[in-house]
Design an enzyme around this catalytic site. Structure first.
Site, short mmCIF file in Angstrom:
data_model
loop_
_atom_site.label_atom_id
_atom_site.label_comp_id
_atom_site.label_asym_id
_atom_site.label_seq_id
_atom_site.Cartn_x
_atom_site.Cartn_y
_atom_site.Cartn_z
N SER A 1 0.81 -1.22 0.00
CA SER A 1 0.00 0.00 0.00
C SER A 1 0.84 1.27 0.00
CB SER A 1 -0.96 0.00 1.19
OG SER A 1 -0.26 0.07 2.41
N THR B 1 -2.87 3.47 1.33
CA THR B 1 -2.43 4.71 1.98
C THR B 1 -2.37 4.49 3.48
OG1 THR B 1 -3.68 5.96 0.32
CG2 THR B 1 -3.06 7.17 2.30
N THR C 1 1.56 7.23 0.71
CA THR C 1 0.79 6.34 -0.17
C THR C 1 1.56 5.98 -1.43
OG1 THR C 1 -1.35 6.10 -1.29
CG2 THR C 1 -0.29 8.22 -1.51
N ARG D 1 -0.33 10.79 -12.01
CA ARG D 1 -1.58 11.03 -11.26
C ARG D 1 -1.25 11.26 -9.78
NH1 ARG D 1 -3.98 8.54 -6.51
NH2 ARG D 1 -6.21 8.86 -6.60
N THR E 1 -8.09 7.84 3.48
CA THR E 1 -7.67 6.82 2.53
C THR E 1 -8.82 6.60 1.55
OG1 THR E 1 -8.50 5.02 3.91
CG2 THR E 1 -6.20 5.60 4.21
N GLY E 2 -8.52 5.94 0.46
CA GLY E 2 -9.56 5.69 -0.54
C GLY E 2 -9.39 6.63 -1.72
#
Ligand code: GLY
Length: 386
Positions: free
Chosen positions: A95, A230, A248, A258, A281-282
Site C-alpha cells: 500500500s 495509503t 501512499t 496522477r 484513505t480511498g
C-alpha cells in the site's frame, strides 16, 4: 476446483473485469441491509486520552514505535513519521513505500505529506520514484526548504541531494500483480493463440505453488478493484501538541503522474494545533473536491466530535453525487480524525473494508496496546462487487 479451472476462472474474471470497467464494482448492496446513512446522527461523546496515536488499519503493527516516542516526550511528527516508516520499509505491504503497487507502466510512484502542529508548518512530495521513505522526505521538505511541495523528478533529485538512497521500489510480489493487470487489459500481454500456453495465460506469471496461487487470487481482487493504498497517521502528545503524516503509493495502475489527496495539505492531511488532525484513505479525487481534511478540522473547531466531523465530510462527497448509491458504489473512501483532547473517530463510505469480507476499521494506540476500532459507516451497507 482444479488448477486449470481455477486459472480459467481467474482469466474469465479478468476478462470480465476489463470489459466491464469499474462500473460494476460495489454495485450491489447486501440484500436487506439498512439503507440509512449516519451523517446527521450525533455520535456519543467518548473520553479522550493523551498521548494517543491513530492510523488507518494497515498501520496497526507500527503504532507502537510512535507511542514509544510519545511516551518519552518526543515530538509528535517524529512519532507519526517513525510509525509509517516501518510500513514504507516493509516489502510485504503493497500500500505504501517499497513494494507499493505501481502505475500503469510498472513504476512505483509515491506521494506523502506532513503537518507539524506546534510550528504550523507543512511539507509534501508527489509522484516520487525510486525513494521509499517519502513521509520522511516530506518532513525534509518542511525542515530544509522554503517550499511546501516538491514533485516528480525534482523531488527525487532533492531526496538524493539530501542523502536518501535511490532504489528500485518494485518487488517481485508487485511486479507479478502488475503483469497480471497488463494481461487482463491487453491481448498484447498474453501468449498468442499459436502458443502452447495460450489457454493458461496466467501460468506464465503465476506458478502452481500454493504461494503463487494465493498471490493470483489476491491479484484478481486488486485488478478488479484497484486500491488506493495509503496510511494516514496522526498523534497528540500529553501536552496537546498534534502532528500528522499521510503516505501512499496512490491508485494502483494509475496514469503516470496522477496525484491523489495524500500529498495535498488540507485534503489528505490537515492539522491545526488548536483543534486536531484529519486524514483520509480511498479515492483521493473525491476528497480533493471537498477539501476533506480542512472540512473535518473546521467542523471539530465548531465543536463536532471527530466521528461526526468525518461523517460530515462524507456527506459532502455523497452530496456531490446526489446521494446516488449506484454512482457512489463505484468507489470507497475513509476519513480519520483526532482532536486535541485525544478523542478519535473515523467514518467509511461503506460498512466494509476494501476487502469486502471485512468490516472497515482503523488503528488506535492509547498507550496500552494497538488495536482496531470499527469505522462508523455513512451507508450502513456492505458494498459488494457483481
Ligand atoms: N487516497 C490516496 C490516493 O487517492 O492516492
Amino acid at each position: 476446483m482444479s488448477m486449470w479451472s481455477r486459472r480459467k476462472f481467474f482469466l474469465t474474471s479478468l476478462a470480465g473485469s476489463a470489459a466491464a470497467g469499474v462500473t460494476n464494482l460495489f454495485a450491489r448492496a447486501t440484500p436487506g441491509a439498512a439503507a440509512s446513512n449516519g451523517a446527521r446522527a450525533v455520535t456519543p461523546a467518548v473520553q479522550g486520552k493523551r498521548p494517543l496515536i491513530i492510523s488507518s488499519a494497515n498501520g496497526v503493527n507500527a503504532l507502537g514505535r510512535g507511542m514509544d516516542i510519545l511516551k518519552k516526550g518526543g515530538d509528535t511528527l517524529d512519532a507519526v513519521v517513525a510509525a509509517v516508516t516501518i510500513v514504507e520499509d516493509d516489502p510485504n505491504d503493497d500500500s505504501v513505500g517499497y513494494g507499493g503497487l505501481p502505475n500503469e507502466q510498472g513504476e512505483v510512484e509515491l506521494d506523502a505529506s506532513v503537518m507539524h502542529g506546534p510550528t504550523h508548518r507543512a511539507g509534501s512530495v508527489a509522484s516520487v520514484r525510486r525513494i521509499k521513505n517519502v513521509s520522511r522526505l516530506a518532513k525534509t521538505v518542511m525542515e530544509r526548504t522554503n517550499h511546501v511541495m516538491i514533485v516528480g523528478d525534482g523531488a527525487r533529485r532533492f531526496a538524493v541531494d539530501e542523502g536518501f538512497e535511490e532504489m528500485n521500489l518494485l518487488t517481485e510480489h508487485s511486479r507479478k500483480i502488475w503483469l497480471a493487470w497488463k494481461a487482463s487489459t491487453s491481448f498484447n500481454w498474453r501468449p498468442g493463440i499459436d502458443s502452447p500456453e495460450w489457454k493458461e495465460k496466467m501460468s506464465t506469471i503465476f506458478s502452481d505453488t500454493p504461494a503463487d496461487q494465493a498471490l493470483m487470487a489476491y491479484a484478481q481482487r486488486v485488478i478488479a478493484d484497484p486500491p488506493t493504498g495509503t496510511i494516514p497517521c496522526m498523534a497528540v502528545n500529553e501536552k496537546g501538541d498534534i502532528s500528522a503524516t499521510t503516505t501512499t503509493s496512490g491508485l494502483a495502475w494509475k496514469i503516470p503522474g496522477r496525484v491523489g489527496d495524500s500529498p495535498i495539505i488540507g485534503a489528505g492531511c490537515c492539522v491545526d494545533n488548536e483543534v486536531g488532525a484529519a486524514g483520509s484513505t480511498g479515492k483521493g479525487e473525491e476528497n480533493i473536491k471537498i477539501s476533506g481534511g480542512h472540512t473535518i478540522i473546521e467542523m471539530m473547531r465548531k465543536g463536532m466530535s471527530p466521528t461526526d466531523a468525518c461523517l460530515e465530510a462524507m456527506a459532502r462527497i455523497a452530496r456531490n453525487y446526489n446521494n446516488d448509491k449506484k454512482k457512489l458504489a463505484t468507489f470507497h473512501i475513509f476519513f480519520y480524525a483526532l482532536n486535541k483532547d485525544g478523542v478519535h473517530g473515523a467514518a467509511s463510505l461503506w460498512q466494509n473494508a476494501y476487502d469486502k469480507g471485512r468490516r472497515a476499521t482503523y488503528a488506535v494506540h492509547d498507550g496500552t496496546e494497538a488495536h482496531l476500532v470499527d469505522c462508523v459507516p455513512y451507508f450502513n451497507e456492505t458494498a459488494v462487487s457483481d
